[in-house]
Design a protein around this motif. Structure first.
Motif, short mmCIF file in Angstrom:
data_model
loop_
_atom_site.label_atom_id
_atom_site.label_comp_id
_atom_site.label_asym_id
_atom_site.label_seq_id
_atom_site.Cartn_x
_atom_site.Cartn_y
_atom_site.Cartn_z
N THR A 1 0.82 -1.21 0.00
CA THR A 1 0.00 0.00 0.00
C THR A 1 0.85 1.26 0.00
O THR A 1 0.62 2.18 -0.79
CB THR A 1 -0.95 0.01 1.22
N LYS B 1 -4.61 -7.41 5.28
CA LYS B 1 -5.25 -7.15 3.99
C LYS B 1 -6.70 -6.76 4.23
O LYS B 1 -7.53 -7.56 4.62
CB LYS B 1 -5.18 -8.38 3.08
N ASP B 2 -6.98 -5.48 4.02
CA ASP B 2 -8.35 -5.00 4.10
C ASP B 2 -8.54 -3.98 2.98
O ASP B 2 -7.75 -3.91 2.04
CB ASP B 2 -8.67 -4.42 5.48
N TYR B 3 -9.57 -3.15 3.07
CA TYR B 3 -9.83 -2.19 2.00
C TYR B 3 -8.87 -1.01 2.01
O TYR B 3 -8.88 -0.19 1.09
CB TYR B 3 -11.27 -1.70 2.09
N GLU C 1 -2.54 -3.35 2.48
CA GLU C 1 -2.11 -4.69 2.10
C GLU C 1 -0.63 -4.82 2.41
O GLU C 1 0.21 -4.16 1.81
CB GLU C 1 -2.36 -4.95 0.61
#
Length: 221
Positions: free
Chosen positions: A35, A67-69, A72
Motif C-alpha cells: 500500500t 489485507k483490508d480495504y 495490504e
C-alpha cells in the motif's frame, strides 16, 4: 550462619532472574508493504512466554498478513534460533513490474546475549532485469546497522512508474544514512555504509559550524 543463608538465597534468586532474562525471542522482522510502497527490515529481541515458546521451537519463520480495504502488507518474523545453512528468502512485490528479493543469512552468534547477527541482501527485479542493491550488510549485535528501510520513489504519485526505485535508509540507533536510487550504482556493503556515514557526519558538523558562525555574527550586529 545468617550471612551464609542470605548468600545462598541471593544466589538462588539471581539464578532465577538470569534464567528469566535469558527467555527471549530473537528474530528479524521483515515487512513488505504494498500500500505504502516500502520494505522494513529490523533486528528484534522480545521477552514474552508465547514469543519464546514459538521461537524456541524449530520453526523457520512466522508470517501474518494485513489485507483490508485500506492496507495490504505481509510481515515475516524470521527465527534467529532456527539453524539453517541456506539463506532465508522473501519475495516482496511492490508493483506489477517491480519486486525485491530479500535474503537473510545467519552467521555465528559470537558473544551476543540477546541478539545474533544476520547478513541482509536485497535484489531488485524491474521488468525482469535483476540488480543487486544490498550485498550482505550485517544487522544485529555484531553489525553497526539495526534497521534497513527501503521506500519507493514516486513519480507524480504513480506507484507503477517504471522509473521507480528504492531510497534505502540504514539506521544506527539514533542516526543513520540513506541512499537515493540514483546512488545505487554498485551493491551497498558495510564498508560503503560506514564511509557514507562518516561523510554525512562531516557535512552535519560543517553545517553546524556555519550555523553557529552565522548566529554569532547576527548577535554581534
Amino acid at each position: 550462619m545468617k550471612k551464609l543463608y542470605l548468600a545462598v538465597v541471593f544466589s538462588f534468586l539471581f539464578g532465577i532472574s538470569c534464567a528469566k532474562a535469558d527467555l527471549h525471542a530473537d528474530y528479524v522482522k521483515v515487512e513488505c508493504n504494498k500500500t505504502f510502497g516500502f520494505i522494513d527490515i529490523q533486528d528484534n529481541s522480545m521477552l514474552g512466554r508465547r514469543m519464546v515458546e514459538h521461537f524456541r521451537t524449530p520453526t523457520p519463520y512466522f508470517k501474518y498478513s494485513v489485507k483490508d480495504y485500506i492496507i495490504e502488507s505481509d510481515i515475516y518474523l524470521v527465527n534467529s534460533f532456527f539453524e539453517n545453512d541456506e539463506d532465508f528468502t522473501i519475495n516482496c512485490e511492490l508493483s506489477y513490474n517491480l519486486s525485491y528479493t530479500i535474503k537473510i543469512h545467519q552467521i555465528d552468534r559470537g558473544d551476543c546475549q540477546y541478539s545474533s547477527t544476520k547478513l541482509i541482501s536485497i535484489t531488485e527485479i524491474k521488468d525482469d532485469v535483476k540488480k543487486e542493491l544490498v550485498d550482505k550488510v550485517a544487522i544485529g549485535c555484531d553489525g553497526e546497522v539495526d534497521r534497513i528501510v527501503g521506500e519507493l520513489h514516486y513519480n507524480h504519485n504513480v506507484l507503477t512508474d517504471k522509473n521507480a526505485g528504492l531510497t534505502i535508509d540504514f539506521s544506527f540507533n539514533s542516526s543513520g544514512v540513506y541512499f537515493n536510487s540514483s546512488e545505487e550504482l554498485t551493491p551497498i556493503t558495510d564498508e560503503i555504509i560506514s564511509n557514507k556515514y562518516k561523510e554525512d557526519q562531516q557535512r552535519i558538523e560543517e553545517w553546524d559550524k556555519k550555523e553557529q558562525l552565522r548566529k554569532e555574527g547576527y548577535m554581534k550586529d
